[in-house]
Design an enzyme around this catalytic site. Sequence first.
Site, PDB file in Angstrom:
ATOM      1  N   ARG A  91       0.893  -1.136   0.000  1.00  0.00           N
ATOM      2  CA  ARG A  91      -0.137  -0.007   0.148  1.00  0.00           C
ATOM      3  C   ARG A  91       0.954   1.216   0.208  1.00  0.00           C
ATOM      4  O   ARG A  91       1.858   1.162   0.714  1.00  0.00           O
ATOM      5  CB  ARG A  91      -0.982   0.062   1.230  1.00  0.00           C
ATOM      6  CG  ARG A  91      -2.036  -0.874   1.138  1.00  0.00           C
ATOM      7  CD  ARG A  91      -2.858  -0.559   2.367  1.00  0.00           C
ATOM      8  NE  ARG A  91      -2.131  -0.908   3.682  1.00  0.00           N
ATOM      9  CZ  ARG A  91      -1.750  -0.173   4.332  1.00  0.00           C
ATOM     10  NH1 ARG A  91      -1.712   1.114   4.369  1.00  0.00           N
ATOM     11  NH2 ARG A  91      -0.925  -0.736   5.621  1.00  0.00           N
ATOM     12  N   TYR A 219      -1.627  -3.384  -6.767  1.00  0.00           N
ATOM     13  CA  TYR A 219      -1.311  -4.388  -5.213  1.00  0.00           C
ATOM     14  C   TYR A 219      -2.388  -4.207  -4.285  1.00  0.00           C
ATOM     15  O   TYR A 219      -2.511  -2.984  -3.928  1.00  0.00           O
ATOM     16  CB  TYR A 219       0.265  -3.893  -4.993  1.00  0.00           C
ATOM     17  CG  TYR A 219       0.799  -5.040  -4.128  1.00  0.00           C
ATOM     18  CD1 TYR A 219       1.249  -6.134  -4.741  1.00  0.00           C
ATOM     19  CD2 TYR A 219       0.445  -5.110  -2.795  1.00  0.00           C
ATOM     20  CE1 TYR A 219       1.733  -7.163  -3.919  1.00  0.00           C
ATOM     21  CE2 TYR A 219       1.019  -6.385  -2.080  1.00  0.00           C
ATOM     22  CZ  TYR A 219       1.631  -7.090  -2.831  1.00  0.00           C
ATOM     23  OH  TYR A 219       2.290  -8.313  -2.006  1.00  0.00           O
ATOM     24  N   LYS A 228      -9.506  -2.502   1.904  1.00  0.00           N
ATOM     25  CA  LYS A 228      -9.119  -1.070   2.939  1.00  0.00           C
ATOM     26  C   LYS A 228     -10.088   0.007   2.519  1.00  0.00           C
ATOM     27  O   LYS A 228     -10.508   0.535   3.239  1.00  0.00           O
ATOM     28  CB  LYS A 228      -7.812  -0.955   3.028  1.00  0.00           C
ATOM     29  CG  LYS A 228      -6.666  -2.202   2.900  1.00  0.00           C
ATOM     30  CD  LYS A 228      -6.909  -2.608   4.670  1.00  0.00           C
ATOM     31  CE  LYS A 228      -5.897  -3.564   4.950  1.00  0.00           C
ATOM     32  NZ  LYS A 228      -5.919  -4.121   6.305  1.00  0.00           N
ATOM     33  N   HIS A 248      -9.737  -2.399  11.826  1.00  0.00           N
ATOM     34  CA  HIS A 248      -8.978  -3.251  11.161  1.00  0.00           C
ATOM     35  C   HIS A 248      -8.626  -4.086  12.369  1.00  0.00           C
ATOM     36  O   HIS A 248      -7.635  -4.313  13.062  1.00  0.00           O
ATOM     37  CB  HIS A 248      -7.639  -2.367  11.314  1.00  0.00           C
ATOM     38  CG  HIS A 248      -6.346  -2.863  10.189  1.00  0.00           C
ATOM     39  ND1 HIS A 248      -5.217  -2.530  10.481  1.00  0.00           N
ATOM     40  CD2 HIS A 248      -6.486  -3.924   9.670  1.00  0.00           C
ATOM     41  CE1 HIS A 248      -4.454  -3.259   9.673  1.00  0.00           C
ATOM     42  NE2 HIS A 248      -5.244  -4.045   8.991  1.00  0.00           N
ATOM     43  N   SER A 269      -0.843  -3.353  10.572  1.00  0.00           N
ATOM     44  CA  SER A 269      -0.588  -4.191   9.471  1.00  0.00           C
ATOM     45  C   SER A 269       0.743  -4.817   9.398  1.00  0.00           C
ATOM     46  O   SER A 269       1.959  -4.499  10.169  1.00  0.00           O
ATOM     47  CB  SER A 269      -0.243  -3.496   8.183  1.00  0.00           C
ATOM     48  OG  SER A 269      -1.613  -2.491   7.878  1.00  0.00           O
ATOM     49  N   CYS A 271       1.295  -7.211  11.685  1.00  0.00           N
ATOM     50  CA  CYS A 271       1.874  -7.232  13.262  1.00  0.00           C
ATOM     51  C   CYS A 271       1.073  -8.411  13.848  1.00  0.00           C
ATOM     52  O   CYS A 271       0.960  -8.654  15.067  1.00  0.00           O
ATOM     53  CB  CYS A 271       1.718  -6.025  14.056  1.00  0.00           C
ATOM     54  SG  CYS A 271       2.825  -4.687  13.595  1.00  0.00           S
ATOM     55  N   ASP A 298      -8.815  -9.785   9.189  1.00  0.00           N
ATOM     56  CA  ASP A 298      -8.142  -8.567   9.090  1.00  0.00           C
ATOM     57  C   ASP A 298      -9.164  -7.220   9.397  1.00  0.00           C
ATOM     58  O   ASP A 298      -8.614  -6.411   9.843  1.00  0.00           O
ATOM     59  CB  ASP A 298      -7.976  -8.352   7.494  1.00  0.00           C
ATOM     60  CG  ASP A 298      -6.839  -7.064   7.223  1.00  0.00           C
ATOM     61  OD1 ASP A 298      -5.817  -6.944   7.858  1.00  0.00           O
ATOM     62  OD2 ASP A 298      -7.301  -6.422   6.241  1.00  0.00           O
ATOM     63  N   ARG A 391       2.593 -12.027  -0.461  1.00  0.00           N
ATOM     64  CA  ARG A 391       1.086 -12.447   0.179  1.00  0.00           C
ATOM     65  C   ARG A 391       0.558 -13.735  -0.437  1.00  0.00           C
ATOM     66  O   ARG A 391       0.816 -13.948  -1.570  1.00  0.00           O
ATOM     67  CB  ARG A 391       0.161 -11.432   0.069  1.00  0.00           C
ATOM     68  CG  ARG A 391       0.651 -10.051   0.778  1.00  0.00           C
ATOM     69  CD  ARG A 391      -0.436  -9.446   1.735  1.00  0.00           C
ATOM     70  NE  ARG A 391       0.350  -8.428   2.673  1.00  0.00           N
ATOM     71  CZ  ARG A 391      -0.409  -8.136   3.730  1.00  0.00           C
ATOM     72  NH1 ARG A 391      -1.471  -8.687   4.294  1.00  0.00           N
ATOM     73  NH2 ARG A 391       0.185  -7.119   4.545  1.00  0.00           N
TER      74      ARG A 391
HETATM   75  P1  GTP Z   1      -1.679  -7.345   7.613  1.00  0.00           P
HETATM   76  O1  GTP Z   1      -2.454  -8.397   6.601  1.00  0.00           O
HETATM   77  O2  GTP Z   1      -0.837  -6.572   7.039  1.00  0.00           O
HETATM   78  O3  GTP Z   1      -2.966  -6.619   8.269  1.00  0.00           O
HETATM   79  O4  GTP Z   1      -1.003  -8.092   8.794  1.00  0.00           O
HETATM   80  P2  GTP Z   1      -1.633  -9.170   9.971  1.00  0.00           P
HETATM   81  O5  GTP Z   1      -1.611  -8.384  11.358  1.00  0.00           O
HETATM   82  O6  GTP Z   1      -2.564 -10.218   9.725  1.00  0.00           O
HETATM   83  O7  GTP Z   1       0.056  -9.885  10.200  1.00  0.00           O
HETATM   84  P3  GTP Z   1       0.355 -11.428  10.036  1.00  0.00           P
HETATM   85  O8  GTP Z   1      -0.326 -12.552  11.074  1.00  0.00           O
HETATM   86  O9  GTP Z   1       0.413 -11.857   8.800  1.00  0.00           O
HETATM   87  O10 GTP Z   1       1.884 -11.449  10.492  1.00  0.00           O
HETATM   88  C1  GTP Z   1       2.966 -10.492   9.977  1.00  0.00           C
HETATM   89  C2  GTP Z   1       4.336 -11.078  10.567  1.00  0.00           C
HETATM   90  O11 GTP Z   1       4.370 -11.171  12.002  1.00  0.00           O
HETATM   91  C3  GTP Z   1       4.581 -12.375  10.079  1.00  0.00           C
HETATM   92  O12 GTP Z   1       5.760 -12.538   9.352  1.00  0.00           O
HETATM   93  C4  GTP Z   1       4.584 -13.369  11.216  1.00  0.00           C
HETATM   94  O13 GTP Z   1       5.489 -14.411  11.029  1.00  0.00           O
HETATM   95  C5  GTP Z   1       4.901 -12.333  12.337  1.00  0.00           C
HETATM   96  N1  GTP Z   1       4.315 -12.769  13.591  1.00  0.00           N
HETATM   97  C6  GTP Z   1       2.927 -12.977  13.689  1.00  0.00           C
HETATM   98  N2  GTP Z   1       2.723 -13.306  15.017  1.00  0.00           N
HETATM   99  C7  GTP Z   1       3.881 -13.448  15.643  1.00  0.00           C
HETATM  100  C8  GTP Z   1       4.022 -13.662  16.915  1.00  0.00           C
HETATM  101  O14 GTP Z   1       3.345 -14.016  18.031  1.00  0.00           O
HETATM  102  N3  GTP Z   1       5.271 -13.596  17.293  1.00  0.00           N
HETATM  103  C9  GTP Z   1       6.384 -13.207  16.522  1.00  0.00           C
HETATM  104  N4  GTP Z   1       7.697 -12.956  16.991  1.00  0.00           N
HETATM  105  N5  GTP Z   1       6.156 -12.921  15.213  1.00  0.00           N
HETATM  106  C10 GTP Z   1       4.818 -12.981  14.840  1.00  0.00           C
HETATM  107  C1  SPV Z   2      -2.712  -4.121   5.508  1.00  0.00           C
HETATM  108  O1  SPV Z   2      -1.475  -3.547   4.792  1.00  0.00           O
HETATM  109  O2  SPV Z   2      -3.090  -3.982   6.546  1.00  0.00           O
HETATM  110  C2  SPV Z   2      -2.961  -5.436   4.897  1.00  0.00           C
HETATM  111  C3  SPV Z   2      -2.638  -5.865   3.229  1.00  0.00           C
HETATM  112  O3  SPV Z   2      -4.118  -6.153   5.215  1.00  0.00           O
HETATM  113  S1  SPV Z   2      -3.389  -4.777   2.218  1.00  0.00           S
HETATM  114  O4  SPV Z   2      -4.539  -5.511   1.767  1.00  0.00           O
HETATM  115  O5  SPV Z   2      -2.511  -4.765   1.035  1.00  0.00           O
HETATM  116  O6  SPV Z   2      -3.694  -3.342   2.566  1.00  0.00           O
HETATM  117 MN    MN Z   3      -4.381  -5.343   7.428  1.00  0.00          MN
END
Ligand code: GTP
Ligand code: SPV
Ligand code: MN
Length: 605
Positions: A91, A219, A228, A248, A269, A271, A298, A391
Site C-alpha cells: 500500500r 497491489y 481497505k 482493522h 499491518s 503485526c 483483518d 502475500r
Molecule cells: P496485515 O495482513 O498486513 O494486516 O497483517 P497481520 O496483522 O495479519 O500480520 P500477520 O499475522 O500476517 O503477521 C505478520 C508477521 O508477523 C509475519 O511475518 C509473522 O510471522 C509475524 N508474527 C505474527 N505473530 C507473531 C508472534 O506471535 N510472534 C512473532 N515473533 N512474530 C509474529
Molecule cells: C494491510 O496492509 O493491513 C493489509 C494488506 O492487510 S493490504 O490489503 O495490502 O492493505
Molecule cells: Mn490489514
Amino acid sequence: MEIAMLTLRKPVVHKAAAESISPAQSPTVQDWIDECVELCQPDSIHVCSGSLRERKSLIEQGVRQGVFIPLNQEKRPGCYLHRSNPNDVARTEQCTFICTPSPDTCGPTNNWMQPHAAYGKLKGLFRGCMKGRTMYIIPFVMGPIGSPLAKVGIQLTDSIYVAVNMGIMTRMGNVAWKQLGDSEEFTRCLHSVGDCNPDRRFICHFPLDNTIWSFGSGYGGNALLGKKCLALRIASFLGQQQGWMAEHMLISGVSVKGKKTYVAAAFPSACGKTNFAMLVPPEKYRKAGWKVTTIGDDIAWMWVDEKTGRLRAINPEAGYFGVVPGTNEQTNPNAMACMSRDTIFTNVALLPDGDVWWEGKTAEAPAQCLDWMGQPWTPGKGSKAAHPNSRFTAPMTNNPALDPSADDPNGVEISAIIFGGRRAKTLPLVFQAFNWMHGVYVGATLGSETTAAAGGQVGVVRRDPMAMLPFIGYNIRDYLVHWFRMRKKMTDCPRIFHVNWFRKNDKGEFIWPGFGENVRILQWIIDRCNGRAYAVETPLGWMPRAGDIDLEGLNISESDFDAMQKVDLETFKTEILGQEELFLKLAGDLPKEMIFQKELLVSRL
Ligand code: GTP
Ligand code: SPV
Ligand code: MN
C-alpha cells in the site's frame, strides 16, 4: 450463463455478447457503468458471474497473458504465482486521499483533496486508459449475505489479477446483483492499473459519494477495492454516521470445554492478526479442550445488538490476503493449509519443482530458486527471495479452523478487544485497561514499528491509533469521539487489553515465543472477561502476576516473565512524550476524554 454482458448505450464488442444477460436491475447501476465505459474506453467488457467455470477461464486467460504462473499442480492444486511490478509491492499511504468538500471532514491524519479537483485530476488519467484492454465488472458483497450490515460494491477494473483476487476475497458475482435488488445503494469502485507509474498513482475515496477511484497500482489494498478502501475507509465513515464501527481487527472464537468466547484484536499491518486469528494451541492446551476458530483475520464490522446491549461483529471478507514470510507448519499450520490449494501467491520465490518458497518457510533456504522478480537466486545472494510483503490470497473455506459462524449474518458477540503493536522495548507482554474509556485511550495511543505492508521506512515507531491510522476514512477527532460514545450504547461492554508479542532482549531476540503460545495470554484474557483471573493494579492497567499465566512447558522462568512485564517508569515517560506526536496533530481538537485519561495516567506514575 457464464459470461454476462450489459446492454451498453454505446455497445462495446464482445465475443460472448450472444449469450449475455443484463443482471443489473437498477438504471443507476447501468448509468454509472455507461459513464465509466465512456471514460475508460475498454475494447471489451466482462461481467463477472462468480461461477467456478468463470474463475477457471479467467485464470487460463491470465496464464496466457503471463499474469499468472501455474505452480506444481500436484503439490499445489489450483495455485498460481503472480509477480507484481517491482515499483508496486505494498500500500502507498502517500498516494491515498480522502476527498471531502471540507478538509475538516478528512482531518489531520489523512491526505486531503477537494472532490472536484480529485475527479478532474483522475478523469484525465482514466480517459482512454482501457483502450485495447478488457474491463471487468465485478459485483461483490462485503459481509455475510443477508446481514443487515452487508454492503454491495461494484468494481470496474482492467486487471484480471484483481478480478480473480476479488473473487476470493469477497462474495462475488450474481449473489451481489441479488443482494442489491433494485436498490441504488452500492459503492462505486473504479480502478485501473494504468501504466503503473508511482508518479501517477492515486487512491481516492469520496465518502460522501460512496465512491472510490484508484489509479496506477495493482497491489493489495490499493487495488482490491472491497478491502481497505470500502470495508475500512468508506465503512468507517458510514459507521460513524450510522452508529456502528469498521475496524482493522481479526475476530476469533476461543473454545474451552464447551464454552466459547469471541475476541476481536487490532494489530497494525503485518503485526500478527492472521497468525492470532488462526492460532493453534500447543498440545497441552489441545488436550485440555482448547480450540481457536477464525471468523476473520483483518477486518471487523461491529454494532450493538439492541436486544442484549452487547457488541456483535461480522467479518466483511470471504478470504485472506495474508503475509507469507515467517509462515510455516510450526508458526501457523492453519495458514499453510489455507494456501495448499486454490491460492494466488503474490511476489514469493519459485522453486525448480514449481512449488513456492519464502523466508521462514523452511529452516534452510533452497539451493536455488527464482526470486520474487523472477531472477535466479541462491542463499548467498544477499537479497530476499520473497518480497517481505509477499502475500497469499485464499478462500476462508480453505481454513481448517474456520468458525461455524463465519457466514452468520447475525455475527458473534465480542467479549474482549485486544490492541497490540510491534514494540522491541518499553511495552509489557500484556495488560488490561481499567475500563472502556481507558481502553479507548490505550487503543488511541497505540504505537508500533512500521512494517513492509506499506511503502516507506521500516522499523520506526509511529502512533497507529487502533491500528487504523491508514484506514480511518474521516477526521480522527470524530473517530475517537465515536469510540468513546459507543460505550453509551452498550449495557455491558467488551473488556479491553493491550499485548506486545515483539519485545526483544539485549541480543535482539524476541523474548516471548509467540504464535501458538499466545494462547497462554489469551487464557488470562478470557478468564478476566469471565471474572475468573487475578490481576494487580499498576500505572498502566491491570496486570497478571507470573503465577497468573501458565508458563509450564516454556523455557521461561517466573523472573523472565517479570522482566517481560516490567515497565520502567523513566522509559515510560518517553513513551508518553511519544504520544504527543498524535496529540499535537490533533492540536485543539483532542477529545476531552483523551486529555483526562492522559492526566490520570501521568498522575498514576
Ligand atoms: P496485515 O495482513 O498486513 O494486516 O497483517 P497481520 O496483522 O495479519 O500480520 P500477520 O499475522 O500476517 O503477521 C505478520 C508477521 O508477523 C509475519 O511475518 C509473522 O510471522 C509475524 N508474527 C505474527 N505473530 C507473531 C508472534 O506471535 N510472534 C512473532 N515473533 N512474530 C509474529
Ligand atoms: C494491510 O496492509 O493491513 C493489509 C494488506 O492487510 S493490504 O490489503 O495490502 O492493505
Ligand atoms: Mn490489514
